[in-house]
Design a protein around this motif. Structure first.
Motif, mmCIF file in Angstrom:
data_model
loop_
_atom_site.group_PDB
_atom_site.id
_atom_site.type_symbol
_atom_site.label_atom_id
_atom_site.label_comp_id
_atom_site.label_asym_id
_atom_site.label_seq_id
_atom_site.Cartn_x
_atom_site.Cartn_y
_atom_site.Cartn_z
ATOM 1 N N CYS A 279 0.821 -1.224 0.000
ATOM 2 C CA CYS A 279 0.000 0.000 0.000
ATOM 3 C C CYS A 279 0.850 1.268 0.000
ATOM 4 C CB CYS A 279 -0.925 0.030 1.220
ATOM 5 S SG CYS A 279 -2.250 -1.175 1.197
ATOM 6 N N VAL A 280 2.015 1.223 0.644
ATOM 7 C CA VAL A 280 2.814 2.426 0.845
ATOM 8 C C VAL A 280 4.161 2.359 0.137
ATOM 9 C CG1 VAL A 280 3.818 3.971 2.571
ATOM 10 C CG2 VAL A 280 1.711 2.716 3.105
ATOM 11 N N VAL A 281 4.885 1.249 0.311
ATOM 12 C CA VAL A 281 6.266 1.168 -0.174
ATOM 13 C C VAL A 281 6.348 1.008 -1.688
ATOM 14 C CG1 VAL A 281 8.435 -0.108 -0.030
ATOM 15 C CG2 VAL A 281 7.060 0.245 2.029
ATOM 16 N N THR A 282 5.607 0.025 -2.236
ATOM 17 C CA THR A 282 5.700 -0.255 -3.670
ATOM 18 C C THR A 282 5.368 0.950 -4.548
ATOM 19 O OG1 THR A 282 5.152 -2.581 -3.273
ATOM 20 C CG2 THR A 282 4.908 -1.781 -5.516
ATOM 21 N N PRO A 283 4.314 1.733 -4.250
ATOM 22 C CA PRO A 283 4.041 2.909 -5.082
ATOM 23 C C PRO A 283 5.170 3.938 -5.084
ATOM 24 C CG PRO A 283 2.095 2.328 -3.821
ATOM 25 C CD PRO A 283 3.217 1.492 -3.284
ATOM 26 N N LEU A 284 6.028 3.935 -4.053
ATOM 27 C CA LEU A 284 7.189 4.821 -4.046
ATOM 28 C C LEU A 284 8.343 4.196 -4.812
ATOM 29 C CD1 LEU A 284 8.746 7.322 -3.075
ATOM 30 C CD2 LEU A 284 9.313 6.047 -0.986
ATOM 31 N N VAL A 285 8.490 2.881 -4.704
ATOM 32 C CA VAL A 285 9.580 2.184 -5.402
ATOM 33 C C VAL A 285 9.445 2.346 -6.905
ATOM 34 C CG1 VAL A 285 10.560 -0.102 -5.892
ATOM 35 C CG2 VAL A 285 9.968 0.535 -3.547
ATOM 36 N N ASN A 286 8.199 2.325 -7.392
ATOM 37 C CA ASN A 286 7.960 2.441 -8.823
ATOM 38 C C ASN A 286 8.622 3.667 -9.449
ATOM 39 O OD1 ASN A 286 6.805 2.373 -11.451
ATOM 40 N ND2 ASN A 286 5.037 3.514 -10.720
ATOM 41 N N PRO A 287 8.306 4.912 -9.041
ATOM 42 C CA PRO A 287 8.961 6.065 -9.667
ATOM 43 C C PRO A 287 10.453 6.134 -9.388
ATOM 44 C CG PRO A 287 7.677 6.762 -7.776
ATOM 45 C CD PRO A 287 7.317 5.331 -8.025
ATOM 46 N N LEU A 288 10.879 5.723 -8.179
ATOM 47 C CA LEU A 288 12.305 5.762 -7.855
ATOM 48 C C LEU A 288 13.109 4.851 -8.774
ATOM 49 C CD1 LEU A 288 12.416 5.792 -3.934
ATOM 50 C CD2 LEU A 288 13.017 7.638 -5.494
ATOM 51 N N VAL A 289 12.654 3.611 -8.917
ATOM 52 C CA VAL A 289 13.386 2.635 -9.726
ATOM 53 C C VAL A 289 13.390 3.028 -11.194
ATOM 54 C CG1 VAL A 289 13.314 0.256 -10.579
ATOM 55 C CG2 VAL A 289 13.081 0.714 -8.143
ATOM 56 N N TYR A 290 12.218 3.403 -11.710
ATOM 57 C CA TYR A 290 12.136 3.706 -13.136
ATOM 58 C C TYR A 290 12.884 4.983 -13.507
ATOM 59 C CZ TYR A 290 8.879 0.014 -14.383
ATOM 60 O OH TYR A 290 8.310 -1.207 -14.645
ATOM 61 N N THR A 291 12.932 5.963 -12.626
ATOM 62 C CA THR A 291 13.624 7.209 -12.959
ATOM 63 C C THR A 291 15.118 7.130 -12.699
ATOM 64 O OG1 THR A 291 13.074 8.066 -10.753
ATOM 65 C CG2 THR A 291 11.627 8.686 -12.570
ATOM 66 N N LEU A 292 15.522 6.443 -11.635
ATOM 67 C CA LEU A 292 16.936 6.372 -11.308
ATOM 68 C C LEU A 292 17.700 5.422 -12.220
ATOM 69 C CD1 LEU A 292 16.871 6.352 -7.397
ATOM 70 C CD2 LEU A 292 17.422 8.251 -8.915
ATOM 71 N N ARG A 293 17.033 4.414 -12.767
ATOM 72 C CA ARG A 293 17.708 3.401 -13.580
ATOM 73 C C ARG A 293 17.441 3.571 -15.076
ATOM 74 N NH1 ARG A 293 19.690 -1.075 -11.109
ATOM 75 N NH2 ARG A 293 19.433 -2.203 -13.063
ATOM 76 N N ASN A 294 16.650 4.553 -15.467
ATOM 77 C CA ASN A 294 16.271 4.690 -16.865
ATOM 78 C C ASN A 294 16.889 5.952 -17.462
ATOM 79 O OD1 ASN A 294 14.509 5.447 -19.233
ATOM 80 N ND2 ASN A 294 13.626 3.472 -18.695
ATOM 81 N N LYS A 295 17.757 5.767 -18.436
ATOM 82 C CA LYS A 295 18.460 6.899 -19.045
ATOM 83 C C LYS A 295 17.510 7.804 -19.826
ATOM 84 C CE LYS A 295 22.878 4.448 -19.476
ATOM 85 N NZ LYS A 295 23.918 3.964 -20.417
ATOM 86 N N ASP A 296 16.523 7.208 -20.499
ATOM 87 C CA ASP A 296 15.594 8.011 -21.294
ATOM 88 C C ASP A 296 14.772 8.945 -20.412
ATOM 89 O OD1 ASP A 296 16.440 6.809 -23.631
ATOM 90 O OD2 ASP A 296 14.928 5.219 -23.522
#
Length: 319
Positions: A279-296
């Motif tokens: 409910c709390v952690v995964t919705p934060l992990v999503n933008p963090l992971v996709y933005t920090l690891r994605n060059k585009d």
């Protein structure tokens, strides 16, 4: 059970996380911080995908859908969670509770389906790169996105309808911070066997089928990566899927533990702790992971910042 002489409950009281005041205040600060970061991160992803034409491809359209979903997914439960940290008495009407139940499980089912669709998209891009543009056309991408939302909102409809016919005669305290399935069933003075069986079946089918489809796609991706002759090519290809796989592992791991098990095995304390993760952690992990690891995405974000600085400079010159 005979409910004729019992008083009907019209509202429930969330127990949330018990404990001394300073501990609940500390949890409030943590949950509020994570919630706000999640809203900002997912909103930023949606904004970048909509404003940067280079990101308006199937992969990022799915990512935009996921971010939009995460905003509503957290908003369905976290405000009540924050309220339980500040107050000893946080109530919700029975109809409001059923509504929260429906939207929470609808959004959760939509996320399961969408994650499977995103895995399939990566499977096509990596395992069939020459056919990818013809197989995953914009129209097909939009159909997959719409199908995820429609399927997700249909799946929990039957158990929700049955829950609306249940009688609640007390006690009225929900040992949770939102209207989860098992805590609701425990408060009903009606026979809940049918609705429990239907709810368990629906959740198991959606979760396990989506999980198996997702793992099947990644299994084929891993086989394809291993066959690549260049070590650098294997590393680069795997990195494009690592972010998605991280979100999938955290999300599916927690919801399978929470919902793919016999109802009799439910532990309320453990259930609340596990619920915090999806409910709390995964919705934060999503933008963090996709933005920090994605060059585009990072490149598009820098373009947005540069455009903003340019507009600010022009505004100052005009003044």
């Amino acid at each position: 059970m005979n409910v004729a002489n019992q008083t009907r409950v019209t509202e429930f009281i969330f127990l949330g996380f018990s404990g001394v005041l300073y501990l609940r205040l500390a949890l409030f600060v943590i949950f509020l911080t994570v919630y706000l970061l999640s809203l900002m991160g997912n909103t930023l992803i949606i904004f970048i995908v909509l404003t940067d034409s280079t990101l308006q491809t199937p992969m990022y359209i799915f990512l935009g859908n996921l971010s939009f979903l995460e905003i509503w997914y957290t908003t369905a439960t976290v405000p009540k969670l924050l309220a339980t940290c500040l107050s000893q008495v946080v109530t919700i009407s029975v109809s409001g509770c059923i509504t929260q139940y429906y939207f929470f499980f609808s959004l959760g089912a939509t996320e399961c389906i969408l994650l499977a669709v995103m895995a399939y998209d990566r499977y096509l891009a990596i395992c069939s790169p020459l056919r990818y543009s013809s197989l995953m056309r914009l129209q097909v991408c939009l159909q997959f996105s719409a199908g995820s939302w429609i399927g997700g909102f249909i799946a929990p409809l039957p158990p929700t309808i049955l829950i609306s016919y249940l009688n609640f005669c007390g006690p009225q305290k929900i040992n949770h911070f939102f209207c989860d399935s098992d805590p609701i069933f425990k408060l009903s003075c009606s026979d809940t066997f049918l609705v429990e069986a239907l709810g368990y079946t629906c959740s198991s089918v959606v979760i396990l089928s989506s999980f198996l489809l997702t793992m099947s796609s990644y299994g084929n991706i891993v086989v394809t990566i291993i066959k690549l002759s260049s070590r650098e090519a294997r590393k680069k290809t795997f990195s494009t899927c690592a972010s998605h796989l991280t979100v999938v592992t955290i999300y599916y791991g927690t919801i399978i533990f929470a919902y793919v098990r016999p109802p009799a095995k439910y532990n309320f304390t453990m259930g609340k702790v596990i619920s915090v993760f999806y409910c709390v952690v995964t919705p934060l992990v999503n933008p963090l992971v996709y933005t920090l690891r994605n060059k585009d995405v990072k490149k598009a974000f820098r373009k947005v910042l540069a455009r903003k600085r340019l507009l600010s400079a022009r505004h100052v010159q005009n003044i």
